[in-house]
Design a protein around this motif. Sequence first.
Motif, PDB file in Angstrom:
ATOM      1  N   ALA A  75     -32.582 -37.624  84.734  1.00 40.54           N
ATOM      2  CA  ALA A  75     -32.700 -36.232  85.203  1.00 40.54           C
ATOM      3  C   ALA A  75     -31.717 -35.349  84.437  1.00 40.54           C
ATOM      4  N   TYR A  76     -31.334 -35.798  83.245  1.00 40.61           N
ATOM      5  CA  TYR A  76     -30.280 -35.114  82.475  1.00 40.61           C
ATOM      6  C   TYR A  76     -30.881 -34.145  81.462  1.00 40.61           C
ATOM      7  N   ASN A  77     -30.301 -32.937  81.413  1.00 37.62           N
ATOM      8  CA  ASN A  77     -30.652 -31.980  80.369  1.00 37.62           C
ATOM      9  C   ASN A  77     -29.547 -32.024  79.322  1.00 37.62           C
ATOM     10  N   PRO A  89     -23.174 -25.563  82.533  1.00 40.54           N
ATOM     11  CA  PRO A  89     -23.462 -25.485  83.963  1.00 40.54           C
ATOM     12  C   PRO A  89     -22.917 -26.681  84.743  1.00 40.54           C
ATOM     13  N   THR A  90     -22.607 -26.426  86.010  1.00 44.86           N
ATOM     14  CA  THR A  90     -22.285 -27.504  86.941  1.00 44.86           C
ATOM     15  C   THR A  90     -23.575 -27.826  87.681  1.00 44.86           C
ATOM     16  N   ARG A  91     -23.909 -29.111  87.713  1.00 46.57           N
ATOM     17  CA  ARG A  91     -25.218 -29.495  88.278  1.00 46.57           C
ATOM     18  C   ARG A  91     -25.076 -30.564  89.352  1.00 46.57           C
ATOM     19  N   LEU A  92     -26.116 -30.663  90.162  1.00 47.84           N
ATOM     20  CA  LEU A  92     -26.250 -31.819  91.042  1.00 47.84           C
ATOM     21  C   LEU A  92     -26.719 -32.977  90.167  1.00 47.84           C
ATOM     22  N   GLU A  93     -25.991 -34.074  90.209  1.00 53.18           N
ATOM     23  CA  GLU A  93     -26.403 -35.269  89.461  1.00 53.18           C
ATOM     24  C   GLU A  93     -27.158 -36.137  90.465  1.00 53.18           C
ATOM     25  N   ASN A 101     -19.970 -31.628  85.917  1.00 53.00           N
ATOM     26  CA  ASN A 101     -19.599 -30.323  85.349  1.00 53.00           C
ATOM     27  C   ASN A 101     -19.752 -30.261  83.829  1.00 53.00           C
ATOM     28  N   ASN A 102     -20.257 -31.333  83.241  1.00 53.56           N
ATOM     29  CA  ASN A 102     -20.630 -31.334  81.819  1.00 53.56           C
ATOM     30  C   ASN A 102     -19.475 -31.034  80.855  1.00 53.56           C
ATOM     31  N   GLN A 103     -18.274 -31.413  81.227  1.00 52.27           N
ATOM     32  CA  GLN A 103     -17.157 -31.182  80.309  1.00 52.27           C
ATOM     33  C   GLN A 103     -17.141 -32.187  79.156  1.00 52.27           C
ATOM     34  N   VAL A 104     -17.891 -33.257  79.319  1.00 52.74           N
ATOM     35  CA  VAL A 104     -18.147 -34.178  78.200  1.00 52.74           C
ATOM     36  C   VAL A 104     -19.656 -34.209  77.995  1.00 52.74           C
ATOM     37  N   GLY A 105     -20.063 -34.145  76.744  1.00 59.23           N
ATOM     38  CA  GLY A 105     -21.490 -34.228  76.409  1.00 59.23           C
ATOM     39  C   GLY A 105     -21.647 -34.975  75.096  1.00 59.23           C
TER      40      GLY A 105
END
Length: 497
Positions: A75-77, A89-93, A101-105
């Motif tokens: 379910a990852y963008n 963006p901060t998302r519901l995982e 919070n996607n600080q690492v990608g």
Amino acid sequence: INAKMIVDKDFKVSEIDPRIYGSFIEHLGRAVYGGIFEPEHPEADESGFRQDVLELVKELQVPIVRYPGGNMVSAYNWEDGVGPKEDRPTRLELAWRTIENNQVGTNEFAEWANKAGTDVMMAINLGTRGIDAARNLLEYTNHPGGTYYSDLRRSHGYEQPHNFKTWCLGNEMDGPWQVGGKTAEEYGRLAYETAKAMKLVDPSIELVSCGSSSSDMPTFPQWEATTLDHTYEFADYVSLHQYYTNYEDDTPNFLARSMEMDHFIKTVISTCDYIKAKKRSKKTINLSFDEWNVWFHSTADDNKMEPWQIAPPQLEDVYTFEDAVLVGSLLHTLLKHSDRVKMACMAQLVNVIAPIMTDNGGKVWKQTIFYPYYYTSVYGRGIALDPVVESPKYDSKDFTDVPYLDTSVVYNEEKDELVVFATNRHMENTLKVDCDIRSFEGFRVIEHVVLENDDPKAVNTAEQTNVAPHNKGESHTDGGTLHGILPKMSWNMIRLR
Ligand code: AHR
């Protein structure tokens, strides 16, 4: 008790693909945040990566790390994890019901992998997404420049492409728990079309078709047959996942679970080769055992977890001595099948069902399972040999004729070194192994490492290392015979030169 072996340079299984010593980092629990990445930690480097963790990863010589999931990827963008951090963006995982919070990608992970001296095995989202997201991500990571997504990467500060070579076509798509789970037909069609588009973007990549999420699934192995029938043309590997448990606290039965892994591998090989025959194809599909480990200690706690926390402790199994002995045997099994198993990932690497544990803001330490993984990864390079083994056997609840001696043998041509990895599954008796090493004339034992403990349930903590190997093993050679002495319930590495 006594056993016999014959080891010969000419009895070869295969050249070992080092990628069988791979591992896995998922955006799950404290694997990324608080594991490899913790900017506030005193050991953090300029990018926020914990150097104390990096040191242990480097020690393991992990050749490839699967990322970013796992269930999470379905379910990852990927777009959420690139570009300026303040805009992410901060998302519901949804897979683990936490906050991401996607600080690492993707780019940060590529940077970390570089520092760790490892390659990346990327997984794409075939749960909620499909062809378009996959081909765009591949253009972003692997295309040099001059197109929308490659230039987007450059604008994000990564001038050079990452050139990720290995890609997983989704994760555990047969699992009812998977966001966007599929039937074999649905998955097979989607994976085929996605693979086709991806190989048009970059023909040099290798693709892993998604196999069953475990051999216990009711759809196994028909899932493999149906999906490979679709993906055969573009897939290079099929994935296998399996976790081993000891809920019943039956140690002899637990230590035999590597026989289950062996049977699983053989069944998947047969299924791949059935499709090969059906298609009259010259191509052989190899195996990527890209999730394997012991996992059960933390399950009860995880079921009580409050949702929507940022990087809470999840799947933090504290491994025992007996877990380490089984992990040693699972590694023998992968080596014995190194003619077809070309990649494998211990799941996972840090904090989440992992050999390396950390405290937030504090220490890093080695779990019991670190040791067989470390020695096999570092010394198990070269050619896997196929020893003739004669061992006394036992029966357990789920297994018949379990050999007390479990072993794998590697010849490192470069170093002219013979390495015998051996497990004694007997809980009370020393196992004496007479090993005929006929073609290794003049070889002597240079090191015998033993992992043993009187308490099968002994664990390591931040404060105390209760389980660690010593190198005072008593094996020795006499003419053309290696006299292996394996203490009760132990994992061993005997190196000869
Ligand atoms: O490794 C933990 C989880 O186990 C992974 O996310 C999933 O693929 C498997 O079920």
